[in-house]
Every structure is written in structure tokens, then in C-alpha cells.
Enzyme design. Structure first.
Site, PDB file in Angstrom:
ATOM      1  CD  GLN A   1      29.542  82.455  88.044  1.00  0.00           C
ATOM      2  OE1 GLN A   1      30.445  83.032  87.418  1.00  0.00           O
ATOM      3  NE2 GLN A   1      29.506  82.426  89.358  1.00  0.00           N
ATOM      4  CD  GLU A   2      24.717  88.408  82.413  1.00  0.00           C
ATOM      5  OE1 GLU A   2      24.012  89.365  82.027  1.00  0.00           O
ATOM      6  OE2 GLU A   2      25.895  88.232  82.024  1.00  0.00           O
TER       7      GLU A   2
END
Length: 609
Positions: free
Chosen positions: A221-222
Site C-alpha cells: 500500500q505504501e
């Protein structure tokens, strides 16, 4: 009579000499109205066609076409007008390994075009400074006292509350997203910290905050958020048909395949304290395992493919700058302790017999390890030897198309690509070496080699004289040599970037904006908000239906319809004119009295009323 015979002799000039009554007949309804209406449609159609084809100046284009002025958006660094009732706000707290930072974002109401994204930007105070606040240490330090997590984060939220109008708090989404520092904690400790935040924050603050708004995000996600953030600021989501690249995408869950022509997006390299990420767009023809692939629709309309992206993203926990140094020191202690026992030596046990460390500046004395197992080291400042030692920590394999830890990495067209490096990629180049920006392998290696070989005493004097970046501290000076070598090896040995690669930029600001993964996070998490604005505008009747329902081809049809209306009006008008002209010519004799029969009256004979 003379006037009539003159008209018969010179019919071409006849209509100029007719009485005003005859001229008025030429412009009687419905032909006059039809002509005027047709001409009006013709002019409107022409202007509209010029607008959609971009032939008029950009400042003529309305807010629905605001991407035509995209560069004005990305360079906008003016102070935010908090008194503007049309502004919306959002908050993202980045809970990192070394500290937490809150970002305040704002954006105007969506323009009503479902194919365009929200115009999100960082809020700026009256001094045009970004509204950002950071605290230390990281929230992961609350592992043993999770009940204090909300107290820890309270100053950040109070800071944001002061900058956002109070009447906007209730509709301002708040996201608290934790990264690698929290990921390395046991799940029970993670959940205890998150639960304290979920419980206490709504008691003290009126922001739009639900249980799902606070979480420990994955490295994947990051990486995706970082990729979205940089490409948004660069304007890569403005899909102008300029032939930069052909990217094939298909909507997730659909069998339909569409080819779109849009700008080539940029790849992202991000190295934090604990982890390292790489993310770049890949064509649908490239097979990638699902755990390494993020396919998502960034637009608000799930049925549109304008903003469907297929991004390879991989995160490597333990490959951040600080984590790599810790692994390196642990290996030094382990190997030295074992060797001392085998050979009966005492290397590193005292300051008088330190262990040489090529990854520290020359003559720098340092202590590593715990009080129970402490080791004295002395820097020798050998950049090349340090690089050689670090290669074993990359965990490379002999398999093709792999990177760090043997993880699969799709091939990159290095001759036709662009990458941006953030965090440690930038700090390693800029904080001390002062060469952030365009990356040049040979210049960077030479500068790093020179720094490592410089005596620690000299480096300290330069630091005291203010020759380095203002935020560089002694910790940076001590480990700059190690981190320079680590960044070099991750880039060239781990990710296999060629040493002559010219399209990497290491940055902290883009268009005078600090670009962080948090921008991508709020873009992704608020992507459906335009639907709300579109529905509200539809209820108000502000946006007319044809503005969004007609395609570019239909605009051409509209133009053609207007043209034919005008053409038909002119033909009918000319037929009417010709009929009147013939009727006048037939009665061009002294004995004719059709003027009385037509009810117009003769200009030479008196009319008895």
C-alpha cells in the site's frame, strides 16, 4: 414612375431603391427569425468546437476543463484561503518508524467531470509554508504503554484543528496510517495501540473518523501511495493524447480490454529507515504474481478506464537505511566475537584495539551493540570496500529478473523510463553531498568516496561551520558513508539499474511541493468523493447534461447540425427574395397597379384613406 422604370433598367440595384415597405417584406417572419436563430447556433457551435479542440486561449476554458491549465495547479504555492466556504479538507498522519507527521490537505469542490480527479494540494499558512507538523519518536515506542497512544498523537491533531475552520471539522476525513515501524511489532501490540486511537480520538476531536481510518498499512500500500503521489504532482494523470506512450489496461473483474493512449508514468524508489519500496507501471502483457501487482481504478467511476493502472510494487522490510545499518552491526559483532574466541584475540573489546570499519568516516571512533555485548570500532572510510561488504546483505540470487531477497522484478525499459527517488535516496545525495536532483552514478560515487576518506575531525569542523544542509545532524554525518554505499548497492546491484542510467531524480520537493506517499493515500481514499459533488451539482442544475454526455465526435455532429440549419435558412431566404424580385419585375409598367393590390401603396400615386 421614374423610380419604377429605373428599377426595370437596372434590376441589380432594384432592392436598394425600393421603398422601406418593400425592404421590410424581405425580413418578415418566419425567415428573419429563422435566419437569426440559425446564425446564432452557427456562432455558438463554432465557439464550442474551438473550445474542445483547444484553439482558444486557455483562460477562456471553464473549470470543467481545468486540466488545460494543469501547470498552474502544480505550481500553485499561494497561502490557502481558509475563509473560502467551497474548500474541503483532509488529514493524513504518517506514523513512521522514527516519528509521526501530520499533513493537512485541501481541495475545491469537484468540477463535475467524472473523468477528472480531485485537485488536492497541501494547505499553506499565511507565510505560504506547508501546514505540517512532526513529532518524535515513532508511535511504535508506545508498544509497552498503548494506553498513551492517543496522548502521543494529540499535539498533531490539535495543530491541524487550529488551521481548519471549525465548521469544516465534521466533514474533514482523518486517516492515521502506520508504516514499517508498526509492522515489525507483534500483532497484539499493534492492535492495542490502534484500539486506543479509535476509542479516544472521537472524544476530543470532531473530525470524520471511523475505525477503518486508522490502520497499519502494508508495504505494498505504501508503495502504491508513493507512486500515485508523484505521478499526480507531475501531471501524469492528465491523459492528453500526445503520443507519449500506449498503455493497455483493462478494468479489474471485466473481460473487456481497451487500449488507451496516455502519458508515460514515472516509477518510484523510496527508502525509509526500516524498509525500501519500488513501484512502476507495467503493461498488461507482462505476467506478474498477484502479491506483487496492484491493479486499481483511481477515478470515481468504476465503469471508466481512464484511470485504471497496473503497477508492480514490492517492499523490502529490513532494507531501509537504519535497519540495514543495524543488521550490519549485528553481523560485525557476531563475526568478531566468534573470531576472537577461536583465535584468542580481543579485537574491538577496548578503544585501544578497535575493529576497523570501512563504512565509517576515517578516524571516527564509535561503539556498537548492547552494554552486555559492546564493540569498539574505528572508521577507515573506504567506500569501495564498504560496498563490497554490503553486497552480502542484499540477499541476491542467481535467477534472472530478480532483485533484493530474490524477489521477482519485471524488466524495465531503461531507455524509455523515468524514476524518482525519495527519502534516503534524496538524503544520501543532498544532506551532506549537496548534489540532490539528477542522479549521475560516477559523480555520486566520487563524492561519496571523497566524503568517506575525509578525516572525521575535518567533517566535524565543516558541520560546525554550517556547510551542510540545515537539517543534517551528527547522526547523518556519522552514517553518511554507510548509507551512501547502501543506496548505491540497492540501486545498482539490488534493482539492477545500469550505472549509466540518466533518468533518475532524487527529490524532496516537486514544483515546490513536498511529495510524500500521504498525498497518494488521500487521493486514493477520497476517490469516490467527486460522485457526491456531481450528484449535488446535478440537483442544483448547475451543470447542463450535454456538457458531459456528448463525446468529442458528437461535438462535431453538433457543429454540422448548426451549419446545415444556417445553410437551410439562407436557401429559404434567397428563394423568398427571388420570388419577391420576380413579382416586382412582372409589374414594372406605368399601367400596373399591383402596389395597391399588395396593400403597400404606390410611391407616386396618392392613396385615399
Amino acid at each position: 414612375m421614374g423610380r419604377i422604370s429605373f428599377s426595370c433598367l437596372f434590376p441589380a440595384a432594384w432592392h436598394f431603391s425600393l421603398p422601406s415597405q418593400i425592404l421590410s417584406r424581405l425580413l418578415l417572419p418566419p425567415f428573419r427569425q429563422l435566419f437569426i436563430v440559425g446564425l446564432l447556433f452557427f456562432l455558438l457551435g463554432t465557439v464550442y468546437l474551438l473550445l474542445v479542440t483547444g484553439k482558444l486561449p486557455a483562460n477562456w476554458i471553464t473549470k470543467e476543463n481545468h486540466f488545460h491549465r494543469h501547470m498552474a495547479r502544480v505550481t500553485d504555492v499561494d497561502a490557502t484561503d481558509a475563509s473560502n466556504p467551497d474548500l474541503n479538507y483532509g488529514l493524513v498522519v504518517d506514523c513512521g518508524s522514527s516519528g509521526s507527521r501530520i499533513y493537512v490537505y485541501c481541495w475545491p469542490s469537484h468540477n463535475g467531470n467524472p473523468r477528472e480527479l480531485l485537485d488536492i494540494r497541501q494547505m499553506r499558512d499565511q507565510n505560504r509554508k506547508s501546514v505540517v507538523m512532526k513529532i518524535k519518536p515513532g508511535i511504535s515506542k508506545m508498544a509497552q504503554t498503548p494506553e498513551k497512544a492517543s496522548d502521543y498523537i494529540y499535539p498533531l491533531l490539535s495543530f491541524a484543528a487550529e488551521h481548519i475552520p471549525k465548521n469544516k471539522h465534521i466533514e474533514t476525513p482523518l486517516y492515521i496510517l502506520c508504516t514499517a515501524g508498526m509492522r515489525i511489532l507483534p500483532e497484539s501490540q499493534q492492535e492495542a495501540i490502534l484500539e486506543d486511537l479509535r476509542t479516544d480520538i472521537p472524544v476530543h476531536f470532531n473530525f470524520l473518523f471511523s475505525d477503518s481510518h486508522v490502520e497499519v498499512i502494508s508495504g505494498k500500500q505504501e508503495g502504491v501511495y508513493a507512486w500515485i503521489g508523484i505521478n499526480f504532482v507531475l501531471g501524469k494523470f492528465n491523459h492528453a493524447h500526445n503520443g507519449d506512450a500506449v498503455v493497455e489496461v483493462n478494468v479489474p473483474g471485466s473481460d473487456q480490454q481497451e487500449a488507451l493512449v496516455r502519458k508515460r508514468t514515472a516509477g518510484v524508489l523510496d527508502m525509509g529507515g526500516v524498509s525500501t519500496q519500488i513501484a512502476f507501471e507495467v503493461p498488461k502483457t507482462e505476467e506478474v504474481a498477484k502479491n506483487l501487482l496492484a491493479e486499481f481504478n483511481l477515478g470515481c467511476d468504476a465503469h471508466q478506464t481512464d484511470h485504471v493502472y497496473r503497477v508492480y510494487v514490492s517492499t523490502f522490510l529490513g532494507f531501509g537505511g537504519n535497519a540495514a545499518r543495524q543488521r550490519y552491526e549485528e553481523r560485525l559483532i557476531e563475526n568478531t566475537t566468534t573470531r576472537n574466541k577461536l583465535l584468542g584475540q580481543h579485537v574491538g573489546e577496548t578503544a585501544e584495539s578497535p575493529l576497523p570499519d570501512p563504512c565509517l568516516p576515517a578516524d571516527l571512533q564509535d561503539q556498537i551493540g548492547t552494554p552486555e555485548q559492546k564493540l569498539h570500532v574505528l572508521g577507515t572510510g573506504d567506500f569501495d570496500q564498504c560496498r563490497h561488504r554490503l553486497q552480502g546483505f542484499l540477499k541476491l540470487t542467481n535467477e534472472t529478473q530478480t532483485s533484493l531477497s530474490g524477489v521477482f522484478k519485471p524488466p524495465i525499459d531503461y531507455n524509455n523510463s523515468q524514476f524518482y527517488g525519495f527519502s534516503e535516496f534524496y538524503y544520501c545525495m543532498e544532506d551532506v553531498l549537496r548534489m540532490g536532483g539528477d542522479y549521475n552514478t560516477s559523480k555520486y560515487a566520487q563524492a561519496a568516496k571523497s566524503y568517506c576518506a575525509t578525516q572525521w575531525k575535518t567533517l566535524k569542523e565543516r558541520f560546525d561551520s554550517g556547510l551542510y544542509a540545515s537539517h543534517a545532524d551528527l547522526h547523518r554525518l556519522q552514517y553518511q558513508c554507510f548509507k551512501s554505499a547502501w543506496m548505491y548497492e540497492v540501486l545498482h546491484s539490488g534493482f539492477s539499474f545500469p550505472t549509466d542510467y540518466k533518468n533518475l531524480k532524487t527529490v524532496f520537493l516537486v514544483y515546490d511541493k513536498e511529495v510524500q506517499w500521504t498525498l497518494g493515500a488521500i487521493l486514493f481514499r477520497t476517490r469516490f468523493l467527486p460522485l457526491r459533488d456531481i450528484q449535488q451539482e446535478s440537483l442544483k442544475g448547475v451543470h447542463s447534461h450535454w456538457r458531459h454526455s456528448f463525446s468529442f465526435v458528437n461535438n462535431h455532429y453538433l457543429f454540422l447540425v448548426c451549419f446545415f440549419i444556417v445553410l437551410l435558412s439562407i436557401i429559404l431566404y434567397m428563394l423568398r427574395l427571388r420570388r419577391i424580385h420576380r413579382r416586382a419585375a412582372q409589374h414594372c409598367s406605368p399601367s400596373s397597379v399591383p402596389w395597391l393590390e399588395e396593400g403597400l401603396g404606390s410611391p407616386t400615386l396618392p392613396i385615399n384613406l
